[in-house]
Write an enzyme that holds these catalytic residues in place. Structure first.
Site, PDB file in Angstrom:
ATOM      1  N   LYS A   1     -10.193   0.664  17.661  1.00  0.00           N
ATOM      2  CA  LYS A   1      -9.334   0.569  18.729  1.00  0.00           C
ATOM      3  C   LYS A   1      -8.877   1.963  19.464  1.00  0.00           C
ATOM      4  O   LYS A   1      -8.808   2.806  17.938  1.00  0.00           O
ATOM      5  CB  LYS A   1      -8.278   0.068  19.235  1.00  0.00           C
ATOM      6  CG  LYS A   1      -7.082  -0.144  17.895  1.00  0.00           C
ATOM      7  CD  LYS A   1      -5.976   1.157  18.377  1.00  0.00           C
ATOM      8  CE  LYS A   1      -4.692   1.148  17.279  1.00  0.00           C
ATOM      9  NZ  LYS A   1      -4.379   2.234  17.280  1.00  0.00           N
TER      10      LYS A   1
ATOM     11  N   ASP B   1      -1.994  -4.571  14.076  1.00  0.00           N
ATOM     12  CA  ASP B   1      -2.642  -4.386  14.513  1.00  0.00           C
ATOM     13  C   ASP B   1      -3.654  -5.619  14.724  1.00  0.00           C
ATOM     14  O   ASP B   1      -4.462  -5.853  15.559  1.00  0.00           O
ATOM     15  CB  ASP B   1      -3.366  -2.983  14.594  1.00  0.00           C
ATOM     16  CG  ASP B   1      -2.447  -2.314  15.247  1.00  0.00           C
ATOM     17  OD1 ASP B   1      -1.761  -1.855  15.740  1.00  0.00           O
ATOM     18  OD2 ASP B   1      -2.746  -0.911  14.142  1.00  0.00           O
TER      19      ASP B   1
HETATM   20  P1  ATP Z   1      -3.148   1.575  11.820  1.00  0.00           P
HETATM   21  O1  ATP Z   1      -4.418   2.355  13.451  1.00  0.00           O
HETATM   22  O2  ATP Z   1      -4.057   0.489  12.396  1.00  0.00           O
HETATM   23  O3  ATP Z   1      -2.124   2.805  11.776  1.00  0.00           O
HETATM   24  P2  ATP Z   1      -5.530   3.822  10.734  1.00  0.00           P
HETATM   25  O4  ATP Z   1      -6.638   3.616  11.257  1.00  0.00           O
HETATM   26  O5  ATP Z   1      -4.319   4.598  10.863  1.00  0.00           O
HETATM   27  O6  ATP Z   1      -4.787   2.243  10.761  1.00  0.00           O
HETATM   28  P3  ATP Z   1      -6.919   3.183   8.431  1.00  0.00           P
HETATM   29  O7  ATP Z   1      -7.808   3.504   8.921  1.00  0.00           O
HETATM   30  O8  ATP Z   1      -6.552   1.239   8.482  1.00  0.00           O
HETATM   31  O9  ATP Z   1      -5.973   3.522   9.020  1.00  0.00           O
HETATM   32  O10 ATP Z   1      -6.390   2.657   6.556  1.00  0.00           O
HETATM   33  C1  ATP Z   1      -5.504   3.454   6.431  1.00  0.00           C
HETATM   34  C2  ATP Z   1      -4.918   2.769   4.971  1.00  0.00           C
HETATM   35  O11 ATP Z   1      -5.314   1.730   4.812  1.00  0.00           O
HETATM   36  C3  ATP Z   1      -5.985   4.352   4.365  1.00  0.00           C
HETATM   37  O12 ATP Z   1      -5.117   5.208   3.521  1.00  0.00           O
HETATM   38  C4  ATP Z   1      -6.772   3.060   2.904  1.00  0.00           C
HETATM   39  O13 ATP Z   1      -6.687   3.169   2.088  1.00  0.00           O
HETATM   40  C5  ATP Z   1      -5.549   0.863   3.310  1.00  0.00           C
HETATM   41  N1  ATP Z   1      -7.211   1.018   3.299  1.00  0.00           N
HETATM   42  C6  ATP Z   1      -7.296  -0.685   2.789  1.00  0.00           C
HETATM   43  N2  ATP Z   1      -7.933  -1.553   3.437  1.00  0.00           N
HETATM   44  C7  ATP Z   1      -8.954  -1.015   4.372  1.00  0.00           C
HETATM   45  C8  ATP Z   1     -10.394  -1.007   5.043  1.00  0.00           C
HETATM   46  N3  ATP Z   1     -10.788  -2.563   4.565  1.00  0.00           N
HETATM   47  N4  ATP Z   1     -10.474  -0.120   5.714  1.00  0.00           N
HETATM   48  C9  ATP Z   1      -9.325   0.721   5.985  1.00  0.00           C
HETATM   49  N5  ATP Z   1      -8.812   1.353   5.338  1.00  0.00           N
HETATM   50  C10 ATP Z   1      -8.325   0.332   4.301  1.00  0.00           C
END
Ligand code: ATP
Length: 283
Positions: free
Chosen positions: A11, A136
């Protein structure tokens, strides 16, 4: 043994406003969420017992700290299920980038297990369970274009804003979401998204109006500390983007383009200096 494949879409935030800090440490938000064609693909295979996980990515944890484990553990506990699973995550969404990759994966596992084990959970029930995993996750269950309020869980579906060309640029460094929120000076933000106007623009489907009105108040922290991100936004605008914004707490920057040739030129240019540059679409 049963097996199912589920898509987990990224997203972006077309707008993100922080209204106030709540007593419980969370923030009251007002965001317009938009799903992208960019996606992870989650394969869930039933096993007699245990939980194992594998992925093409070296950047995500392959143990119980992965968000997909939370989704599995909540489901087996709630329904007293005595089965294990193996999950394969084909990771295409840049990790920790503000694109909700982990939340999308968890939402996909909730949907996948609902189908695999015929739990007959309705969308609202899946969203309630999702909220226990992350703010989210409920949005990732419904997808599309939506207004999110509260901590992100109060959702209203909006007119579809699909099929717009989106360029994603992620410089590859990590930004702590907690750090960004803790350093946000709410009383000093002068340039906020005009959410009611944005809602009208989305309703009208006018890409130019939406792109020109995009705002994310978290840029006041992340961009100030990482000038390279301002540079990416400038490059996108220079190459003809109708608008460019940071998604979530960053560091991913996206641009909306009318013209695919302009977008491809911008992509080629940014690829010289930015770790991950991807072209995708809204869905
Ligand atoms: P948001 O926008 O919801 O804050 P994000 O895009 O910033 O999320 P993610 O890619 O969801 O961040 O990753 C955040 C942290 O979660 C990473 O540092 C990772 O180590 C951990 N994590 C745990 N499970 C997952 C997964 N299935 N995919 C990605 N990251 C994961």
């Amino acid at each position: 043994m049963k097996k199912i494949k589920v898509d987990a879409h990224a997203k972006i935030n077309l707008s993100l406003d922080v209204l106030k800090r709540r007593g419980d440490g969370y923030h009251e938000l007002e965001m317009i969420m938009q799903q992208l064609a960019l996606k992870d693909v989650i394969t869930i295979e039933e096993r007699n017992s245990g939980f194992t996980i594998d992925s093409n990515s070296e950047e995500i944890p392959l143990d119980t700290s992965n968000l997909v484990y939370k989704a599995y553990s909540i489901i087996i506990e709630k329904f007293n299920i005595n089965k294990g699973i193996h999950i394969y995550i084909e990771k295409n969404i840049p990790v920790a980038g503000g694109l909700a990759g982990g939340s999308a994966d968890a939402a996909a596992v909730l949907k996948g297990l609902n189908a695999l084990w015929q739990l007959n959970l309705k969308e609202e029930q899946l969203m309630d369970i999702g909220l226990k995993i992350g703010a989210d996750v409920p949005y990732c269950i419904i997808g599309g274009t939506a207004l999110a309020k509260g901590i992100g869980e109060k959702l209203t579906r909006l007119n579809s804003f699909s099929d717009r060309h989106i360029l994603i640029a992620n410089p590859g460094f990590n930004i702590s979401t907690a750090y960004v929120y803790n350093n946000l000076k709410l009383d000093k933000i002068s340039d906020r998204p005009q959410t009611p106007a944005m809602l009208k623009y989305i309703e009208s489907g006018d890409t130019k109006l939406v792109a020109a009105a995009m705002k994310n108040v978290l840029e006041t922290v992340t961009l100030k500390e990482n000038p390279i991100l301002n540079g990416i936004k400038e490059q996108m605008i220079k190459h003809g983007a109708l608008g460019s914004l940071m998604s979530g707490s960053g560091p991913t920057i996206f641009g909306i383009f009318n013209n695919l040739i302009d977008m491809t030129k911008c992509e080629e240019n940014l690829k010289h200096s930015i770790k991950t540059v991807l072209s995708t679409k809204t869905v």
